[in-house]
Design an enzyme around this catalytic site. Structure first.
Site, PDB file in Angstrom:
ATOM      1  N   TYR A  84       0.808  -1.231   0.000  1.00 52.19           N
ATOM      2  CA  TYR A  84       0.000   0.000   0.000  1.00 52.19           C
ATOM      3  C   TYR A  84       0.842   1.282   0.000  1.00 52.19           C
ATOM      4  O   TYR A  84       2.044   1.233   0.155  1.00 52.19           O
ATOM      5  CB  TYR A  84      -1.092  -0.026   1.055  1.00 52.19           C
ATOM      6  N   GLU A  85       0.155   2.395  -0.262  1.00 52.80           N
ATOM      7  CA  GLU A  85       0.824   3.700  -0.470  1.00 52.80           C
ATOM      8  C   GLU A  85       1.826   3.658  -1.619  1.00 52.80           C
ATOM      9  O   GLU A  85       2.870   4.303  -1.561  1.00 52.80           O
ATOM     10  CB  GLU A  85       1.518   4.181   0.804  1.00 52.80           C
ATOM     11  N   GLY A  86       1.495   2.916  -2.657  1.00 49.59           N
ATOM     12  CA  GLY A  86       2.427   2.753  -3.771  1.00 49.59           C
ATOM     13  C   GLY A  86       3.271   1.522  -3.523  1.00 49.59           C
ATOM     14  O   GLY A  86       4.058   1.500  -2.571  1.00 49.59           O
TER      15      GLY A  86
ATOM     16  N   GLN B  69       7.648   2.545  -5.955  1.00 49.71           N
ATOM     17  CA  GLN B  69       8.620   3.403  -5.264  1.00 49.71           C
ATOM     18  C   GLN B  69       9.967   3.385  -5.980  1.00 49.71           C
ATOM     19  O   GLN B  69      10.613   4.423  -6.152  1.00 49.71           O
ATOM     20  CB  GLN B  69       8.834   2.920  -3.815  1.00 49.71           C
TER      21      GLN B  69
END
Lengths: 570, 570
Positions: B428-430, B435
């Site tokens: 999650y969050e990319g 990243q």
């Protein structure tokens, strides 16, 4: 996303990569012709695809449970077991005299791997029986063989292994289960065993436990341990299940995965058992079973890796995301980082499967020829096959989850089940750390001779490959040379902690180099083709990992204990 | 085995490793004296040890559930939230004008890491609020700020992030949620959002959703996206929760872990929302929130790593197995391979925590000085901190399970929960792949300048360390030199696939080199002591991994697409 048995991969690898021709060329396995092998693999593959794979989610969603002392297995598992048994798969390598097929362990290994990829929790049941069959075949009296082997091989009965006790895990010599002579040739077994995979089921007429216990005159430690067969129901005069024995399943463990496989705490209260092998000779008999099981567990890892890879590939091809480049499928499989993950998974599965099959070939050659060098090769490769297989299983399942993105963390997708299920394979049948210590300890008691012989073969093939594939050949040669130097360094260490400190990284590096070796063999057999492409990927991108690992392996224990336990806790 | 907050580790690292003195030396953060920092960390540590850690198992055993459209949270979580809120921890870095403490992000990062180690699923709730607070602070109108910030900061209300839709995950620009002007300055939001962490709860008076949606004149892709705040209950004239908004939780996901955190599917049916920032400026506002969240998720990984490490260390010290060597504690912590695992865990936690804190320091310096080089440093370190933190979390949880042996696979031990919970942080969050692509893509649009500046610092410290610690200094210098070469090679690639193909290994190698750099700083501050011992372990044994990774990063996309999708499937 159904499981597809990788039959053609096995066929290619047996012929071109792991030297199965040697096995088929022996008198003992003369009937293992190419046609026969293909037929066996295809038939087993069909079982895996059609019968076992549909059970995979059942085991997870409807775990085995204990009801009033009786294990109730997951829906469909009874039918799955029957299909495995009816196909003769439990006895694929068992002696023909007792109803087995007598086929090479290499085929058994391939079949077990496929079954694991289809449904790991169910596959563990026949794997346990196979280990018991091999132990009884080599160590039991003729009488016990006559009674137990036909029923275990046919799947009418099932077998288990009972080693671990709460205070005796990796240190099996600490066990306290007792065996008292009853005076009639039988023994009264008393004690508690834990982590007993498939310790009970509701689909076989009997469950036969191989139990390690100590006779009254057994010395402390492993030298005082004996092996007993302890059936759930005592066979009557006709050999049929009779009176219930004094043993029971106390509870099932609540595990992170592998829910379809009941992991039992077993209680023996003066249960009747029969000695297998010599008094105090239990460890020897157990090692027969454990070596078999270690290779089998390595195969579990590779099987799960194959299943998780197929699962992730299918998802990646279906999932659209982002702006597709020209000529692209529009699926995430065409994104560079996703493709990197897929290629890495595929290349690693090939490497781990090669090591597994090469180990099985060595076992078959040992069995067929009795030659000491094949025995040494098999002994050397067994811990490597166990660790590389299981680590590949964990890594590929992990990468497969990552390919799924957010969906990977959602249980309905099935990616998470592979990840949870396979994790135990790095732990049971001797943790991966124990395997690595075995590799640099017991397996180097020859001064590293067996390892040197294998490295010699790697270098020899690399030399031959220089003309056709100079860059790949050079990379593999160089890697094996660093491995050779590290092996010599390790074998020269007298303080075992200097070996043990680097055992795990050394084993991983050995696996990487072997992976490069077998990929090179595949490339040589398929110049310019898909096999060479995959080999190039592995050798250029993944093989270089060995440098960091071997650097670590050559440091020894220096500084390892530099922090006190108090300092570790700060 | 209770969680113990690593307060003294932070104190040492802030002072000697990550240059927190720079932050405390700015006007803006002048009050962040050593005493104040110690007091804050100790107080937060006490909350984590006494209130949050006891809730860890509750979240797993009694997951959040949906009852008649209402989320019921795990036992004790409501009290846990209240303690977090009452301590002022949600507003630790929030503006003092609205009730926050206005302290450096570095402290926020340390506190979030500790809370994650104590109870990850609960920590995610304040983390979501913190992201919302930062987004509103920077982009919302004064009116919205006055209404929402005090209540979010006090914990009276909670905040969430709504980005993902079924067809729009990593590709957020594909979203289809609509925002229609109501004519009164508000908007009617309609659409479905998935994976909404803490999309609802039963312990705050309101739940405020930051929702990405497209205005009628919004172009396709990310440039047509706007951000809205959409509260569960519409505030009345006094700012209190009034009428229910037209939104609901449709279902909760059935996840592999993090069961205490309700992951919601949210349905908006013409729900009333207020624009945050400019029309079509949603992505800019969202990036504020996401950068915060990425660092926070990196901290989640480090926190779980710390918790899993402590858990494994405690187990290892208690577990007796095998024959103890003379002078040994008799526990498995004195076995070489177990000690290797413990040392590796500890050394990796230190490295990941350093990267995390260094990133936070850069953010604080950016905020305090407005200097572009600090902004570039923060931007560069954010994806590295996210990936290294989460990968360390996964690896340490994995090793921690292995230290437990068979017990690790049994849920009651708690080791498995760390392993399952932390896995989502890489997604999650990319995803971590995203990243890494950010690192070699967007973060190298400066031609690699920010990376070169950091590497220059690494080499400068290594040069200075040569006199005292020549071997360690040389190893770090050489590693950073290889990193420099690879960075230049990557920055020079025009075809982005040549960068993306090696993005993940490059990021991991960058993390390894940074780990070496910070360990070297620690060793310089504690010559001959425990810090130097741990640094030596890391630099000699773990840092060499960078060579294989950087070799892989410099190959580019050559051969990456060499197999067709059909060939991948065979």
């Amino acid at each position: 996303m159904p499981y597809r048995a990788p039959v053609s991969d096995y066929e290619f690898m047996l012929r071109h990569v792991v030297g199965f021709d040697d096995v088929a060329g022996t008198d003992r396995f003369a009937e293992a012709s190419e046609d026969m092998v293909s037929a066996i693999l295809s038939e087993a593959g069909r079982l895996c695809e059609e019968v076992m794979a549909p059970l995979q989610r059942n085991g997870d969603l409807h775990p085995a449970r204990l009801e009033n002392g009786v294990v109730r297995t997951s829906p469909g598992f009874a039918e799955g077991w029957k299909a495995i048994a009816d196909g003769g798969w439990i006895g694929i390598s068992a002696p023909q005299d007792f109803g087995g097929m007598g086929l090479p362990v290499t085929l058994l290994t391939a079949v077990n791997e496929m079954m694991s990829g289809a449904c790991l929790s169910l596959e563990l049941a026949p794997l346990m029986s196979m280990g018991q069959i091999e132990a009884l075949e080599h160590h039991a009296s003729d009488e016990l063989k006559q009674l137990y082997l036909p029923k275990l091989i046919s799947g009418e009965w099932a077998g288990t292994m009972n080693l671990t006790e709460p205070q005796a895990g990796s240190d099996v010599g600490a066990l306290s289960t007792k065996a008292e002579p009853n005076g009639d040739g039988t023994y009264a077994i008393s004690g508690q065993k834990i982590y007993i995979s498939w310790g009970d089921n509701d689909f076989t007429g009997n469950v036969c436990h191989l139990v390690l216990a100590r006779l009254p005159d057994g010395v402390p430690g492993t030298k005082g341990i004996s092996l007993f067969v302890v059936p759930k129901y005592l066979p009557d005069d006709a050999g049929n299940p009779g009176k219930a024995n004094s043993l029971k399943v106390v509870s099932l463990e609540h595990k992170m995965g592998l829910h379809g496989s009941p992991t039992c705490v077993m209680q023996y209260d003066g249960a009747t058992g029969w000695l297998v092998g010599e008094p105090h000779g239990g460890m020897k008999a157990m090692f027969t079973m454990m070596n078999n099981a270690r290779l089998g567990v390595g195969g579990q890892g590779v099987g799960v890796a194959e299943g998780a890879y197929q699962h992730a590939l299918a998802y990646a091809q279906e999932r659209k995301q982002g702006r597709p480049a020209e000529g692209s499928s529009g699926s995430i499989a065409d994104h560079a980082d996703v493709r990197r993950m897929l290629m890495t998974m595929k290349a690693d599965v090939f490497a781990a499967r090669s090591i597994l099959l090469a180990c099985a070939v060595a076992i078959d050659m040992q069995n067929a020829t009795g030659q000491a060098d094949w025995a040494a090769r098999a002994a050397l490769l067994t811990p490597i096959a166990k660790v590389c297989g299981t680590e590949t299983g964990m890594e590929v399942a992990d990468t497969g989850m990552q390919v799924h993105g957010g969906m990977g963390f959602i249980e309905e997708t099935g990616a998470a089940q592979y990840y949870r299920d396979v994790r135990v394979t790095a732990i049971y049948e001797g943790t991966n750390g124990i395997q690595a210590m075995d590799l640099v300890g017991r397996k180097m008691m020859d001064g590293g001779e067996a390892a040197a012989a294998l490295i010699e073969e790697i270098q020899s093939q690399a030399e031959q490959a220089r003309a056709k594939l100079p860059d790949l050949a050079e990379a593999v040669w160089q890697a094996s040379e660093t491995l050779r130097e590290t092996t010599e360094w390790l074998a020269g260490q007298k303080d075992m902690n200097d070996r043990f400190a680097g055992a795990v990284p050394y084993l991983h590096a050995f696996g990487r180099v072997l992976g490069g070796h077998y990929h090179l063999a595949a490339a040589l057999a398929d110049p310019g083709g898909a096999r060479e492409c995959l080999a190039r990927y592995y050798i250029r991108r993944l093989l270089p990992e060995h440098t960091g690992l071997l650097a670590q392996a050559q440091i020894g224990a220096e500084g390892l204990f530099g922090l006190s336990l108090e300092e570790l806790a700060v």
